[in-house]
Design an enzyme around this catalytic site. Structure first.
Site, PDB file in Angstrom:
ATOM      1  N   ASP A  82       7.987   5.374  -3.360  1.00 60.59           N
ATOM      2  CA  ASP A  82       8.011   5.810  -1.963  1.00 60.59           C
ATOM      3  C   ASP A  82       6.964   5.099  -1.124  1.00 60.59           C
ATOM      4  O   ASP A  82       6.960   5.236   0.098  1.00 60.59           O
ATOM      5  CB  ASP A  82       7.792   7.327  -1.882  1.00 60.59           C
ATOM      6  CG  ASP A  82       8.757   7.986  -0.913  1.00 60.59           C
ATOM      7  OD1 ASP A  82       9.833   7.422  -0.693  1.00 60.59           O
ATOM      8  OD2 ASP A  82       8.420   9.055  -0.374  1.00 60.59           O
TER       9      ASP A  82
ATOM     10  N   ASP B 153      10.481  22.188  -5.492  1.00 56.06           N
ATOM     11  CA  ASP B 153      11.057  22.409  -6.813  1.00 56.06           C
ATOM     12  C   ASP B 153      11.494  23.862  -6.996  1.00 56.06           C
ATOM     13  O   ASP B 153      12.618  24.131  -7.419  1.00 56.06           O
ATOM     14  CB  ASP B 153      10.064  21.999  -7.896  1.00 56.06           C
ATOM     15  CG  ASP B 153       8.658  22.515  -7.635  1.00 56.06           C
ATOM     16  OD1 ASP B 153       8.458  23.240  -6.640  1.00 56.06           O
ATOM     17  OD2 ASP B 153       7.742  22.193  -8.417  1.00 56.06           O
TER      18      ASP B 153
END
Length: 963
Positions: free
Chosen positions: A230, A669
Site C-alpha cells: 500500500d 476485521d
C-alpha cells in the site's frame, strides 16, 4: 457461466475417470482405469445406487452386476483402508473432560449468585460516614459484575476441534474411481499478504513470509500468493523480486528434505540440532549451500535501499545534464532567432529509477505529484508465473550444487500489487487494500478460498493450509465462512510482561466461541470463503426466511428453492428464463463494472463446494471436477486486474458496505466477521500442533499501549455504529451476540476501573472505607467471590492449556490498559461521534531494537507517551496514601485499624496489578528516566496540597470536604 445449462436437470449425466475441463461435461470418452461409474440423474440431483461395469482391457469382455456371482472381486486391504479413509469426516470435536466443564459451569453459577447477594447486601448497607465513597464503590461494583457476566457467559460451551489431513488426502488426492491418476481435486487458495511501510515493516521480514508461503505443502497449481504494497515502494518491489529468485532453490530444498519451519530466517536460526532425523546423505551439503545463498540474499535485500539511491542519483544526474543542455539550446534559439518557445525546466525531478532505466510508477523517495504515498498509479507485476499443470522434475548431476531429482521444482504464482491512489479519494486503509486484492485475484486466479496474513506472520506449519481446508471441505462445510487460526508470537520476553501473547483471548475466549457460532475474525491468519466475503448468505436457509443482501438481485435463483444466493445455489442448476430477467445494473452496483469479475463469482462458488457425498450431494460438486489445469494467465486478464484496483472502481458500488472487508472502523476485521455471523454463517477455530503461523508483537510498553489503544478505539466505534450487536438480526445466536456486545462495551469499563483505582487513596486519606466496618458478612462475600474467581481460573487453565502465569499477566494488563489506553479510546470515540473528528494511527513497527546482542532490547526501551500519566499517578497516590494512613493510624489516639487494613488491602491490590507497568518505567537495570522524576514531583505537590486540605477539614469538624 460455469455449469449453466438450458434445462433444469443437472449436467452430471456421466462421471468418468477423467481430468477434463470443469467447463465441459464432467467426463470424457477416454477412461484411465478398468471400470466406469455411471451416476444417473435423479429429480433432486441425488445420485441413485451406483451401477458398476467391470471391463477387461485385454479381452474386452464385460461383467455386469447380475453376473457378480460368477466374478471374483478381490479388493486388497489397501483399497479397503482407502475407502474407509474417504468416508471418514475431515474434522471432529475433541471433547473436554465433562467433569471439568461441569465444575466450570457450577462455579460460574456460584459466582453469579454470590455477586447478586453481595451487591444486594452492599446496596442495603450504606456507609453513612462516607456516603460518597460507598456510592462510588457500589456503582463500580455493579458495572464490574455486569462486565464480568457478559464476558463469562459466552464461555459456557468451550470445544476443541481436530482435523484429519490423512482423510483429506485420501478423499481429494488419492487414486479412486473418479480420479484414477490421484491428481489433486482440492480447491485453490489465494494468499494475501499486506504491507504499507517499508521502514516500519522491513522488506526482509516480508520476504521471509512470502518464502514460507511459496513452500507450503499444498498443490502448487492450486496456490497463488499476492502481496499488497500500500506504500507503493520500489524497495519492497525489488525485495520481492529477490525473494522470487531465491525461492527457486529454497522451495525445492524444503520439499526434498521436509524442513520445518519454512521461513529461512527462522529455520537457520533454530537452536536445536538441524541434522536430527535427517537420513539423506546430501542434506548437509545442500543445507550449507542454501544457507550461504540465504546469507547472500539477505545482503542483497539489506543493500537495496542504498542501491536504489545510488542508481537514482546516477540517472537523475544524467537527466539534469540533459535538462541543462536543453535549456541552453533554448536560450541560444531565443537570442538568435527570437523564437518564442516555452521555457524548459532547468531542474529535472528527483525520480526513483528502476533497474531497467525507467521511472518507478509508485512512490518516489523524493515525493512529487503522481509519485507520493497517497498519489500514484496502479501496479501489478507477476513475479512468478502460474505453474504448469504437470510436475516439473530437474535432474541433478556432479556439476550441480543441488540435486532435485524426483522433486517438483514448480513454484506457485506470486504477484506484486499496489493499488492506485489519488488525492480526494478515501482509500480506507487496510480494508481498501484487501478489497483491491479480492478483485484482482478473482480475475487472475480466482481461488475459492482466501487466506490473509500480515507481513510479519509467516507459515510455521507447512500443512496448516490443509488443516483449514478440512473445515471447508467437510460435511456442511459450505456453511463455513472462515476458519480462524490463533495468533502466536515470537521474540516475546519469557515472562510476557505486558501480556503480548494474548493467550486468554486466543485460547479461552475464541475457543469458547467455537462451541457457539464460531470465533471472531481477528485480522490475520484467517482462511475465508470467497463467496462469504462477497456478502452472500449461507446455503439452506429456511423457506420462510426472506432473502437479504444482494444475492437475490444479482443472480438468478432456481424455482421452489428457499435460498436466493450464489452460495446456496448449485452452479449447474439454473433457469435460463430467470437468467434473462435479472438486472445487470444491480450486479454492477454491487461488484462494479468488470464483467470478468462478475463472471468469476459463480466459478468460485462452484469450486468452493465440498464433494457430493451422502446427503450433502445436493449441494456438493462432483468428485474429480477440479483435477484439470487452470487457464493460462493472459495480458487481457492482467489489464483487467489493473483496472479493478483503480481508486475510482468502488464508486457507487457496495464494496466496503456489503461486499468485501467492511469500511468505517479501525478494527475492520471484527466488523467483517460480525457481518458474516449476522447472516447466519458459521466459523471455526483451528488450533494446530505445531502452530500454524507465527509473527511478531510489540514488547515495548509504549508500542503495546498504542496497540491496545487502536483496538479499543475500534471497539468504541463498533458500539456507536450499526454494527452494535444489539442491532444484529435474528440469525446471530444469543451467546454469540453477547460476545460481540462485549467487544463494543469493554472499553467503557475503563471509567469504572479508573474510579476504583482512586478509591483506595481517597479512603486512606480520609480515614474512611467503602463499608462502615469489616463485618463478617462482607468478608464472607468477598472470600466467596475471590475463591470462585480463582477456581474459574484454574479450570480455564485446565481446559484451555494456558498457564496460570499467562492468566495472571492478562489480569494485570487488563488493569493497566483500563487506566490508560481504554479510557483514551472512549474519549476519542465519543469525539468522533459528536464532532466527527477522525482518528489516525501509525503502524506498529516490526523491526527489532538496535541492540543486536540482546533479543529483548525493545523491552527495556523507554519511550514517553501521555498514556502513562494516569497509571503513574495511580501508583504514586496509592503508595503515598498507604504511608500516610499508616503513620496517621500509628500516632493516633483512637486508631481505626479496620479502615487502615481495608484501604491498604485494596491499594495493594491496585499496586500488584500495576507492577509490570512500574517495572517498565524503570527500564534496563532499574534506570529511571528523568521524565518519571518530573511527573513524580508534580504529583507529589498535588498530594501535599490534598493533605493540607484534609487536615483543614478535620480541624473544621472532622468531615472530609474538598475546598
Amino acid at each position: 457461466m460455469l455449469g449453466e445449462t438450458s434445462s433444469k436437470n443437472p449436467r452430471i449425466s456421466h462421471v468418468s475417470i477423467s481430468t477434463g475441463d470443469i467447463c465441459s461435461e464432467f467426463g470424457s470418452s477416454s477412461d484411465f482405469a478398468n471400470y466406469t461409474v455411471h451416476v444417473p440423474p435423479t429429480p433432486d440431483n441425488n445420485p441413485a445406487p451406483l451401477h458398476i461395469a467391470l471391463q477387461d482391457i485385454d479381452t474386452g469382455s464385460s461383467y455386469k452386476d447380475d453376473d457378480l456371482d460368477q466374478t471374483e472381486l478381490r479388493i486388497s486391504e489397501e483399497e479397503d483402508a482407502l475407502l474407509y479413509k474417504i468416508s471418514q469426516p475431515l474434522t471432529r470435536v475433541v471433547k473436554i473432560s465433562p467433569i471439568i466443564i461441569a465444575l466450570y459451569r457450577i462455579l460460574i453459577f456460584v459466582r453469579i449468585v454470590s455477586l447478586c447477594l453481595f451487591l444486594f447486601w452492599r446496596v442495603n448497607n450504606a456507609n453513612e460516614k462516607a456516603i460518597w465513597l460507598w456510592g462510588l464503590s457500589v456503582i463500580c461494583e455493579i458495572w464490574f459484575a455486569f462486565s464480568w457476566l457478559i464476558d463469562q457467559i459466552p464461555r459456557l460451551y468451550p470445544v476443541n476441534h481436530a482435523t484429519d489431513t490423512e482423510a483429506l488426502k485420501a478423499r481429494f488426492e488419492s487414486p479412486n474411481p473418479n480420479n484414477p491418476t490421484g491428481k489433486s481435486d482440492l480447491p485453490g487458495i489465494d494468499v494475501f499478504v499486506s504491507t504499507a511501510d517499508a521502514e516500519k515493516e522491513p522488506p526482509l521480514v516480508t520476504a521471509n513470509t512470502i518464502l514460507s508461503i511459496l513452500s507450503v505443502d499444498y498443490p502448487i497449481e492450486k496456490l497463488s500468493c499476492y502481496l499488497s504494497d500500500d506504500g507503493g515502494s520500489l524497495l519492497t518491489f525489488e525485495a520481492m523480486a529477490e525473494a522470487a529468485s531465491f525461492a527457486k532453490i529454497w522451495v525445492p530444498f524444503c520439499r526434498k528434505h521436509k524442513v520445518e519451519p519454512r521461513n529461512p530466517e527462522s529455520y537457520f536460526g533454530l537452536k536445536k540440532d538441524p541434522y536430527k532425523g535427517k537420513v539423506r546423505h546430501d542434506f548437509v551439503r545442500e543445507r550449507r549451500y542454501v544457507k550461504r545463498g540465504y546469507e547472500e540474499f539477505k545482503v542483497r535485500v539489506n543493500a537495496l535501499s542504498h542501491s536504489i539511491r545510488r542508481r537514482s542519483d546516477a540517472f537523475n544526474s544524467k537527466e539534469e545534464i540533459k535538462a541543462l543542455e536543453k535549456w541552453k539550446n533554448w536560450k541560444v534559439k531565443v537570442e538568435e532567432d527570437q523564437v518564442k518557445e516555452p521555457r524548459p525546466a532547468i531542474v529535472a525531478p528527483k525520480a526513483t529509477w528502476m533497474s531497467d532505466g525507467t521511472h518507478w510508477p509508485g512512490t518516489w523517495t523524493v515525493p512529487c505529484q503522481n509519485h507520493s504515498r497517497g498519489d500514484h498509479a496502479s501496479i501489478i507485476q507477476v513475479l512468478l508465473n502460474p505453474p504448469e499443470d504437470e510436475p516439473l522434475n530437474e535432474r541433478g548431476g556432479e556439476e550441480c550444487a543441488l540435486d532435485f531429482e524426483g522433486v517438483d521444482t514448480r513454484l506457485p504464482m506470486f504477484v506484486y500489487v499496489s493499488r492506485q491512489k489519488r488525492p480526494g479519494y478515501d482509500h480506507n486503509k487496510k480494508a481498501g487494500a484487501m478489497n483491491a486484492l479480492v478483485r484482482a485475484s478473482a480475475i487472475m486466479s480466482n481461488g475459492p478460498f482466501i487466506l490473509n496474513l500480515d507481513c510479519d506472520h509467516y507459515v510455521y506449519n507447512s500443512i496448516a493450509f490443509r488443516d483449514g481446508i478440512c473445515f471447508m471441505m467437510d460435511e456442511d462445510g459450505d456453511r463455513v465462512c472462515y476458519v480462524q487460526f490463533p495468533q502466536r508470537f515470537e521474540g516475546i520476553d519469557p515472562s510476557d510482561r505486558y501480556a503480548n501473547k494474548n493467550t486468554v483471548f486466543f485460547d479461552i475466549n475464541l475457543r469458547a466461541l467455537d462451541g457457539i457460532q464460531g470465533p471472531m475474525y481477528v485480522g490475520t491468519g484467517c482462511l475465508f470463503r470467497r463467496t462469504a466475503l462477497y456478502g452472500f448468505d449461507p446455503p439452506d436457509l429456511p423457506v420462510e426466511t426472506e432473502p437479504s443482501g444482494c444475492c437475490c438481485c444479482c443472480f438468478p435463483r432456481e424455482k421452489k428453492r428457499s435460498p436466493a444466493t450464489v452460495a446456496s445455489q448449485p452452479a449447474y442448476y439454473v433457469d435460463v428464463e430467470e437468467e434473462d430477467q435479472f438486472d445487470v445494473n444491480l450486479i454492477r452496483k454491487h461488484f462494479g463494472s468488470s464483467s470478468m469479475l462478475v463472471s468469476s463469482v459463480k466459478v468460485a462458488e462452484f469450486q468452493g463446494k465440498p464433494l457430493a457425498m451422502g446427503h450433502s450431494s445436493i449441494r456438493g460438486r462432483p468428485p474429480g471436477s477440479l483435477t484439470c489445469g487452470r487457464e493460462p494467465l493472459d495480458a487481457a486478464a492482467v489489464s483487467e486486474a489493473v483496472n479493478v484496483i483503480s481508486c475510482w472502481y468502488e464508486d457507487k458500488t457496495e464494496w466496503g458496505i456489503s461486499v468485501g472487508w467492511v469500511y468505517g472502523s479501525v478494527t475492520e476485521d471484527v466488523v467483517t466477521g460480525f457481518r458474516m455471523h449476522e447472516k447466519g454463517w458459521r466459523s471455526f477455530y483451528c488450533v494446530t500442533e505445531p502452530d500454524a503461523f507465527r509473527g511478531s508483537a510489540p514488547i515495548n510498553l509504549t508500542d503495546r499501549l498504542h496497540q491496545v489503544l487502536r483496538w479499543a478505539t475500534g471497539s468504541v466505534e463498533i458500539f456507536f455504529s450499526r454494527n452494535n450487536a444489539v442491532l444484529a438480526g435474528r440469525k446471530l445466536k444469543f451467546l454469540q451476540r453477547i460476545s460481540y456486545l462485549n467487544v463494543g462495551i469493554y472499553p467503557f469499563t475503563s471509567v469504572f476501573i479508573l474510579t476504583y483505582c482512586f478509591l483506595p487513596p481517597l479512603s486512606l486519606f480520609s480515614g474512611q472505607f467503602v463499608v462502615d466496618s469489616l463485618a463478617p458478612t462482607f468478608l464472607v462475600y468477598l472470600l466467596t467471590i475471590s475463591l470462585s474467581l480463582c477456581g474459574l481460573a484454574v479450570l480455564e487453565v485446565k481446559w484451555s492449556g494456558i498457564s496460570l502465569e499467562e492468566w495472571w499477566r492478562n489480569e494485570q494488563f487488563w488493569l493497566i490498559g483500563g487506566t490508560s489506553a481504554h479510557l483514551v479510546a472512549v474519549l476519542q470515540g465519543i469525539l468522533k461521534v459528536i464532532a466527527g473528528i477522525e482518528i489516525s494511527f501509525t503502524l506498529t513497527s516490526k523491526s527489532s531494537g538496535d541492540d543486536e546482542d540482546d533479543e529483548f532490547a525493545d523491552l527495556y526501551l523507554f519511550k514517553w507517551t501521555s498514556l502513562m500519566i494516569l497509571p503513574l499517578t495511580i501508583i504514586i497516590l496509592n503508595i503515598v496514601a498507604i504511608l500516610f494512613a499508616f503513620c496517621r493510624t500509628v500516632f493516633s489516639d483512637n486508631p481505626q485499624w479496620s479502615n487502615l487494613v481495608g484501604g491498604t488491602f485494596f491499594a495493594a491490590w491496585v499496586l500488584v496489578h500495576m507492577y509490570p507497568f512500574a517495572k517498565g518505567l524503570m527500564g534496563r537495570r532499574g534506570r529511571t528516566p528523568t521524565i518519571v522524576y518530573v511527573w513524580s514531583g508534580l504529583i507529589a505537590i498535588c498530594i501535599s496540597l490534598l493533605y493540607v486540605t484534609i487536615k483543614n477539614s478535620e480541624l473544621n469538624g472532622g468531615s472530609f470536604q474538598l475546598t
